[in-house]
Scaffold this active site. Structure first.
Site, PDB file in Angstrom:
ATOM      1  N   GLU A 154      -4.014   3.213   5.227  1.00 13.09           N
ATOM      2  CA  GLU A 154      -4.958   2.486   4.404  1.00 13.09           C
ATOM      3  C   GLU A 154      -4.609   1.140   4.062  1.00 13.09           C
ATOM      4  OE1 GLU A 154      -6.026   4.474   0.710  1.00 13.09           O
ATOM      5  OE2 GLU A 154      -6.370   2.445  -0.433  1.00 13.09           O
ATOM      6  N   GLU A 159      -8.769  -5.484  -3.939  1.00 12.63           N
ATOM      7  CA  GLU A 159      -9.250  -4.541  -5.233  1.00 12.63           C
ATOM      8  C   GLU A 159      -8.984  -5.493  -6.189  1.00 12.63           C
ATOM      9  OE1 GLU A 159      -7.943   0.093  -5.316  1.00 12.63           O
ATOM     10  OE2 GLU A 159      -6.351  -1.113  -4.410  1.00 12.63           O
TER      11      GLU A 159
END
Length: 285
Positions: A154, A159
């Protein structure tokens, strides 16, 4: 809104594997993009919506109607709206969080290129304006296929959420260890004040998130400032991931706006609806 290119035809369903040399942008070739230039629906041949309660005990129900194109941007809109949860089961265990919720309290959208586009190595650029209200958890990220998470790998190009009540922007990667669903992380957490101290209007503006991915490293930048550099010499899976390195294999793109859950924090209902606006996504090699 900057809209220089259209999506390049003929590149879907391909996994590009050319290494990225250290070259200037002018020497790189745009191999894939979406400029979101047509008002109305996004390109459903490219982007597939996730549906329902998906991950991380998040508060939102994902549905396709919360994403649309407007004024040259993809808009992912989070809304406060209450209705029955169609997956609710009165007898569900409390830890079966998807089915134990009687009602949907919030909706949002998550779009992926899982079925249409993936790539290995290159430069990814995403110009976006993110919501920063309490509880908002917007992301630009990538996942591999063919292995269970986290052995699939990932990459979190962006974020945003609060850590101990303090807003942060994050740039991360993870891969598999020796225990199922237990990731090994290389995570950089930058306090939001790092940006707002320089520009009090930072949250009101569009910014450029960039990833440079080579066979040697993944470098993540915001407005050309390096946030995290991850050496691929350290990203080899454990035994569950067959000791493979997931970052030498194709990854697909995800764009989503989550709410609350494991990381999003308390949700500020006074700020709804929330808008996450993406001007473009571009991949170069």
């Amino acid at each position: 809104m900057t809209s220089l290119c259209t999506r390049i035809p003929g590149v879907l369903l391909l996994a590009f594997i050319l290494p990225l040399p250290s070259v200037a942008q002018s020497q790189m070739k745009l191999i894939w993009s979406d400029e979101f230039d047509v008002d109305g629906s996004y390109d459903t041949d490219v982007w597939k919506p996730e549906r329902g309660f998906v991950r991380n005990h998040e508060a939102q129900w994902y549905q396709e109607g919360n994403a649309y194109c407007q004024n040259g941007c993809l808009v992912i809109e989070a809304r406060k709206e209450k209705r029955a949860n169609p997956t609710y089961a009165a007898a569900a265990r409390h830890d079966d969080w998807r089915r134990s919720r009687e009602h949907i309290e919030y909706t949002s959208a998550s779009l992926t290129t899982h079925d249409s586009f993936s790539f290995t190595y290159g430069r990814m650029e995403v110009r976006a304006r993110i919501p920063t209200a309490s509880g908002a958890w917007p992301a630009i990220w990538l996942l591999g296929k063919g292995m269970e998470w986290p052995s699939c790998g990932e990459i979190d190009v962006m974020e945003f959420y609060r850590i101990n009540g303090i807003p942060h922007v994050l740039a991360n990667a993870c891969w598999g260890g020796e225990r199922r669903y237990q990731a090994v992380w290389n995570s950089k957490r930058v306090p939001f004040s790092h940006f707002t101290d320089k520009d009090s209007l930072w949250a009101e503006k569009f910014h450029l998130w960039r990833m440079d991915w080579t066979p040697e490293a993944i470098t993540i930048l915001i407005d050309d400032e390096v946030v995290n550099e991850i050496s691929l010499a350290e990203t080899t899976n454990g035994s569950l991931g067959k000791y493979e390195n997931p970052f030498h294999a194709p990854q697909y793109i995800l764009l989503n706006l989550a709410l609350g859950g494991d990381n999003g924090g308390p949700i500020d209902d006074s700020q709804f609806p929330l808008r996450y606006e993406i001007d473009y996504v571009r991949i170069y090699q």
